[in-house]
Structure formats: C-alpha cells, structure tokens
Motif scaffolding. Sequence first.
Motif, PDB file in Angstrom:
ATOM      1  N   TRP A 175       1.272  -0.669   0.186  1.00 13.22           N
ATOM      2  CA  TRP A 175      -0.248   0.220   0.448  1.00 13.22           C
ATOM      3  C   TRP A 175       0.940   0.938  -0.086  1.00 13.22           C
ATOM      4  CZ3 TRP A 175      -4.949   2.397   0.500  1.00 13.22           C
ATOM      5  CH2 TRP A 175      -6.262   1.492   0.029  1.00 13.22           C
ATOM      6  N   ASN A 176       0.483   2.100  -0.295  1.00  8.92           N
ATOM      7  CA  ASN A 176       0.846   3.715  -0.381  1.00  8.92           C
ATOM      8  C   ASN A 176       0.990   3.962   1.314  1.00  8.92           C
ATOM      9  OD1 ASN A 176      -1.361   3.459  -2.389  1.00  8.92           O
ATOM     10  ND2 ASN A 176      -0.622   5.401  -3.085  1.00  8.92           N
ATOM     11  N   GLU A 177       2.683   4.961   1.600  1.00  6.20           N
ATOM     12  CA  GLU A 177       2.247   5.155   3.095  1.00  6.20           C
ATOM     13  C   GLU A 177       1.879   6.420   2.914  1.00  6.20           C
ATOM     14  OE1 GLU A 177       6.450   6.450   5.594  1.00  6.20           O
ATOM     15  OE2 GLU A 177       6.478   5.218   3.804  1.00  6.20           O
ATOM     16  N   PRO A 178       0.563   6.916   4.010  1.00  7.72           N
ATOM     17  CA  PRO A 178       0.584   7.913   4.221  1.00  7.72           C
ATOM     18  C   PRO A 178       0.793   8.921   4.620  1.00  7.72           C
ATOM     19  CG  PRO A 178      -0.516   6.232   5.412  1.00  7.72           C
ATOM     20  CD  PRO A 178       0.690   5.609   5.001  1.00  7.72           C
ATOM     21  N   VAL A 179       1.456  10.142   3.352  1.00  7.76           N
ATOM     22  CA  VAL A 179       1.233  11.632   3.715  1.00  7.76           C
ATOM     23  C   VAL A 179       0.551  12.511   3.725  1.00  7.76           C
ATOM     24  CG1 VAL A 179       3.856  10.543   2.121  1.00  7.76           C
ATOM     25  CG2 VAL A 179       1.786  11.633   0.457  1.00  7.76           C
ATOM     26  N   PRO A 180       1.322  13.974   4.210  1.00  5.54           N
ATOM     27  CA  PRO A 180      -0.039  14.935   3.765  1.00  5.54           C
ATOM     28  C   PRO A 180       0.185  15.321   2.335  1.00  5.54           C
ATOM     29  CG  PRO A 180       2.004  14.780   5.279  1.00  5.54           C
ATOM     30  CD  PRO A 180       2.121  14.101   5.010  1.00  5.54           C
TER      31      PRO A 180
END
Length: 286
Positions: A175-180
């Motif tokens: 999965w994508n890593e959560p970033v602002p």
Amino acid sequence: MAARVLRAGGAASAGSFLRRAGPCSLQPELWKLASSINRPREDSWLKSLFVRKVDPRKDAHSNLLAKRETSSLYKLQFHNVKPECLEAYNKICQEVLPKIHEDKHYPCTLVGTWNTWYGEQDQAVHLWRYEGGYPVLTEVMNKLKENQEFAEFRKARSNMLLSRKNQLLLEFSFWNEPVPRSGPNIYELRSYQLRPGTMIEWGNYWARAIRFRQDSNEAVGGFFSQIGQLYMVHHLWAYKDLQTREDIRNAAWHKHGWEELVYYTVPLIQEMESRIMIPQKTSPLQ
C-alpha cells in the motif's frame, strides 16, 4: 450374473459394472452397494472443491505482510464524543495534538485527524505513526506522562467522551504510505473484520487489487491490526466529494480482473464498515 461379477472381480469391478447397468436394471441391494463403493471417491472429489488448503506458515503475519524497509507502528483511535461537547472536543484537540506532532521531543507523527460525517455519529478518529515501532511508542507514552499540558488535556477530554478504543496497526507492504495532502477532500475509512486465518490470503489478493485503485490517487493507506481487535483491516481513501467516490468505485468494475479479486476476497470477510470522514483543520491529511 451380477452376483458372479461381485465374487470374481471384487468391489472395484462391481462398481464399474453397476455404473454401466444403472439403477433401473439392478436389484435394490446391489444398487445400494454400488452407491456405497462410489461415494468415498465422490466425497473426496467434492471436498477438494470446497475445502481450502492452507499452507503451513513459518513466520508471523507481521513479517510476511508489513513493510520491511520501515518499522513504523500506527495507532488508530476512535473517540465517541458527547454530542453537546463535539465542538469543544475539536477545539482542544486542535490546540494540543499539533504541538505533539511538531515537537521533536516526541518521535511520533500525527497522520490525520477527522470527524465522522457518515457512519457512527459524533465520533473523532485519529491516526498516529511511530517510526521505530514499539520502543518509540513506549518512549512517547512515558514522555507524555510528564507533560502537564497533556495531562490537563486528557482530564478535560475525559469529561467529553462517551467511550473510546484504539488499535495498534502495521501497514501493508504493497500500500501507499500516508503522506500529507492538500484539500479539500473527504476520506473513507473502510474497516474489515476478517475470518481468523485468512490475513495472508487477503494480503495476496489485495497486492494485486491495489493497482486497480491508483489512477485517481485515491489510495491513502492500508493497515492490519496487531493489538486491539484482531484480524482487522483498514483501508483509507481520499476523494474530492461523494460523487467522485461513486464514479471512481464504479470505474474499477470496468477494469479486467477487478471483479475476480472481489469475488475471492468477499468470503474472507465476517463484517465490514464504511466511515466517511471530514478532516479537522489541523490534520496533515486535508
């Protein structure tokens, strides 16, 4: 004649002969015998269709599914707020939580903070990241115990809550890593209670499925629980609005292979829930 075949050729020959003869040309006792001869083979064949074979695992789910290049641990908090206190609750959260997020003394990151719009009402959801895993989580908790402002915040907050719960999570490697991200967006938190023993299967299917949901940059993060309610999976999505959400989700069904992955993952689920959430003003995910 049938009796002589049984004596001469044994059970296997009898089964073959009786299948050719059919039920109408045989005595009832012989047909019952033929049925009993064939049933174990038929039962075995049917079981091979419906019984799921589970490969033995030599490692924990966390090692097989989580990102190896990082050791980030996530904490997901659900706070059910008294309806008359929601505005005051949001105010003190917006004052205190960003300070912890920005203070280098606390090695943690506020990933996002929201209020539930559709789903369970008067609820706040917070997602924290601890880069360094359990030791860093323990370090932050110990330091916060000595923070007088945070102690006062907790005391004030306790008078505003009906209930609260949290979970410790790891992120899926694919999965994508959560970033602002800038807004405005709405966020959907889709939570799945899986059947025990099916987490590896879920991960294998979604490692392929996630590529169908990347075109509009809607995938924010995917997590699975380690402590709290177990065999829980959370997928976090961002959309411009509810209609955009509907359009993107419908578009996935026109991509070859998506329907097959949905078909195989649905039986793994015991229960599922969707929350539509609005980010608070100080949330890094807007």
